[in-house]
Design a protein around this motif. Structure first.
Motif, PDB file in Angstrom:
ATOM      1  N   TRP A  99      -6.972  11.287   1.822  1.00 16.89           N
ATOM      2  CA  TRP A  99      -6.778   9.987   1.623  1.00 16.89           C
ATOM      3  C   TRP A  99      -8.257   9.738   0.633  1.00 16.89           C
ATOM      4  O   TRP A  99      -9.252  10.206   0.677  1.00 16.89           O
ATOM      5  CB  TRP A  99      -6.873   9.096   2.677  1.00 16.89           C
ATOM      6  N   PRO A 100      -8.014   8.615  -0.486  1.00 17.50           N
ATOM      7  CA  PRO A 100      -6.838   7.651  -0.624  1.00 17.50           C
ATOM      8  C   PRO A 100      -5.464   8.314  -1.242  1.00 17.50           C
ATOM      9  O   PRO A 100      -4.676   7.594  -1.378  1.00 17.50           O
ATOM     10  CB  PRO A 100      -7.162   6.574  -1.535  1.00 17.50           C
TER      11      PRO A 100
ATOM     12  N   THR B 206      -8.519   6.011  -8.640  1.00 21.45           N
ATOM     13  CA  THR B 206      -8.629   6.629  -9.886  1.00 21.45           C
ATOM     14  C   THR B 206      -7.643   7.554  -9.939  1.00 21.45           C
ATOM     15  O   THR B 206      -7.077   8.300  -9.108  1.00 21.45           O
ATOM     16  CB  THR B 206     -10.241   7.324  -9.958  1.00 21.45           C
ATOM     17  N   GLU B 207      -7.129   7.794 -11.450  1.00 23.13           N
ATOM     18  CA  GLU B 207      -6.164   8.818 -11.756  1.00 23.13           C
ATOM     19  C   GLU B 207      -6.666   9.950 -11.676  1.00 23.13           C
ATOM     20  O   GLU B 207      -7.449  10.535 -12.795  1.00 23.13           O
ATOM     21  CB  GLU B 207      -5.540   8.446 -13.059  1.00 23.13           C
ATOM     22  N   VAL B 208      -6.836  11.086 -10.473  1.00 23.99           N
ATOM     23  CA  VAL B 208      -7.263  12.168 -10.354  1.00 23.99           C
ATOM     24  C   VAL B 208      -6.791  12.916  -9.393  1.00 23.99           C
ATOM     25  O   VAL B 208      -6.324  12.684  -8.426  1.00 23.99           O
ATOM     26  CB  VAL B 208      -8.982  11.954 -10.324  1.00 23.99           C
ATOM     27  N   LEU B 209      -6.818  14.395  -9.418  1.00 24.74           N
ATOM     28  CA  LEU B 209      -6.801  15.262  -8.280  1.00 24.74           C
ATOM     29  C   LEU B 209      -8.083  15.609  -8.087  1.00 24.74           C
ATOM     30  O   LEU B 209      -8.994  16.073  -8.709  1.00 24.74           O
ATOM     31  CB  LEU B 209      -6.155  16.495  -8.818  1.00 24.74           C
TER      32      LEU B 209
ATOM     33  N   PRO C 107       0.779  -1.258  -0.122  1.00 20.70           N
ATOM     34  CA  PRO C 107      -0.007   0.045  -0.177  1.00 20.70           C
ATOM     35  C   PRO C 107       0.794   1.435  -0.066  1.00 20.70           C
ATOM     36  O   PRO C 107       1.927   1.355   0.376  1.00 20.70           O
ATOM     37  CB  PRO C 107      -0.617   0.109   1.303  1.00 20.70           C
ATOM     38  N   ARG C 108       0.326   2.208  -0.369  1.00 21.51           N
ATOM     39  CA  ARG C 108       0.941   3.588  -0.519  1.00 21.51           C
ATOM     40  C   ARG C 108       1.507   3.972   0.839  1.00 21.51           C
ATOM     41  O   ARG C 108       2.590   4.503   0.909  1.00 21.51           O
ATOM     42  CB  ARG C 108      -0.226   4.690  -0.983  1.00 21.51           C
TER      43      ARG C 108
END
Length: 388
Positions: free
Chosen positions: A204-205, A237-240, A179-180
């Motif tokens: 988070w996440p 998801t790839e997002v800010l 995990p991160r």
């Protein structure tokens, strides 16, 4: 800025204010995980005696790929050489690891921190402080190669000497990711030169969300702010997110209410704004853009929730730096800032373009930011002035 000096003198008061604003949350607020500040007392970052602060960006190293073959370890050795060559040629004051330090979806061990540690060892071995943000591959679930289901079966694992988790428990050697929070907790708890942080828990996440200040060479006031953001991918998801936008607005207003301090922004996956300014893929890079490779389309985040609007409203924001696209290394103007790709640094990951790193050099007074690409073979190109 004398108000800041007064706060600095009152250390306890500053810590309380910063924690309240989300700049440096306490371990309890983060759920008990240590940050760089919790683990060690780091000296403040500061412009050098010549009024310069130089940063090297290492993007998309992708350590740990195909560790069960001869090819994978050879790729990692190549990445070691690139970083060594750049660091020895440029002698930067700071390193930013701009995501995808490891390829977790290709790591056959439960503790990717062992490969993450190898990635940061180039800076650590030369006494250069660093900070890191996450990319989309750093905690991606392991992907079982289809050929492992053939009659030949699963190859024998080549495990590192230890497979201890961040909690100190020996988990053996098996096929699953890290995990991160385990990756960054291990980094910052074991490295005095790490300025990374796991950021506020309410983001988070996303994990790698934090701000670093670079102080003036002549006094204790901040002369540069560097914002680090987790652009997602891998386990989510790839997002800010909208929450990250609000966090940035809160931090920038707290630390830089009048916009007098220049600001630089770092994350991994390009925003959709990069698509708007991008030269057509495989075409010549023409002014005002500056770069040397333009071999693919921009692969942006899944959505835009207001971060670029927030940045565009702040003239103090001079540039955004990303990785992710290995076949791009250009900088292009957008609104009143610049949008820049780094250079694919690692031998891991896709693409066989020559390796290198983007260098950023900031002059305190009069303020200016210039950048260029330093290649593994020692050559330098793509000089661009990002602010003056």
């Amino acid at each position: 800025m004398r108000w800041w000096r007064g706060l600095a003198a009152a250390g306890a008061m500053l810590a309380a204010l910063a924690a309240a604003a989300g700049l440096r949350p306490t371990a309890k607020e983060r759920g008990g995980y240590p940050s760089a500040a919790d683990a060690y007392s780091r000296p403040p970052l500061r412009f050098g005696s010549g009024g310069l602060f130089k940063v090297a960006l290492f993007a998309d190293l992708h350590y740990g790929e195909n560790a069960w073959t001869d090819w994978g370890p050879a790729q990692d050795a190549g990445s070691d050489r690139v970083m060594a060559a750049v660091l020895d040629a440029e002698k930067p004051d700071f390193v930013v690891y701009l995501g995808d330090l490891v390829t977790a979806n290709n790591l056959p061990i439960p503790n990717a921190s062992l490969y993450w540690d190898r990635a940061v060892s180039a800076a650590r071995g030369r006494g250069v402080p660093w900070a890191a943000v996450f990319g989309n591959h750093d905690d991606m679930p392991f992907e079982w190669p289809p050929e492992w289901f053939s009659p030949d079966g699963v190859p024998p694992l080549r495990c590192p000497p230890t497979s201890m988790s961040a909690s100190g428990v020996d988990q053996g050697c098996s096929f699953r990711g890290t995990p991160r929070i385990d990756l960054i907790t291990t980094e910052i708890s074991k490295n005095r030169l790490s300025y990374s942080s796991n950021g506020p828990k309410d983001l988070w996440p996303g994990v790698s969300n934090y701000v670093l200040q670079v102080l003036s060479r002549s006094h204790g006031d901040p002369a540069l702010l560097m914002y680090f953001l987790d652009s997602g991918g891998g386990s989510y998801t790839e997002v800010l997110s909208s929450a990250q936008v609000k966090w940035f607005q809160s931090q920038s207003q707290f630390l830089n209410p009048n916009g007098r301090i220049p600001e630089l922004i770092f994350w991994h996956i390009p925003s959709t704004a990069y698509v708007k300014v991008a030269p057509k893929a495989n075409s010549e890079i023409k002014k005002p853009c500056v770069g040397s490779i333009n071999k693919e389309n921009v692969a942006p985040q899944a959505a835009e929730w207001g971060m670029m609007v927030a940045l565009a409203k702040r003239p103090s924001v001079k540039a955004v730096f990303v990785g992710h696209n290995h076949g791009l290394d250009w900088c292009c103007p957008y609104e009143k800032m610049w949008l820049c790709f780094s250079r694919h640094t690692g031998y891991g990951g896709y693409g066989n373009w020559p390796k290198g790193a983007r260098i950023i050099q900031i002059t305190e007074s009069p303020f200016s930011t210039v950048s260029w690409i330093r290649m593994e073979n020692g050559t330098k190109h793509s000089d661009v002035t990002l602010s003056s």
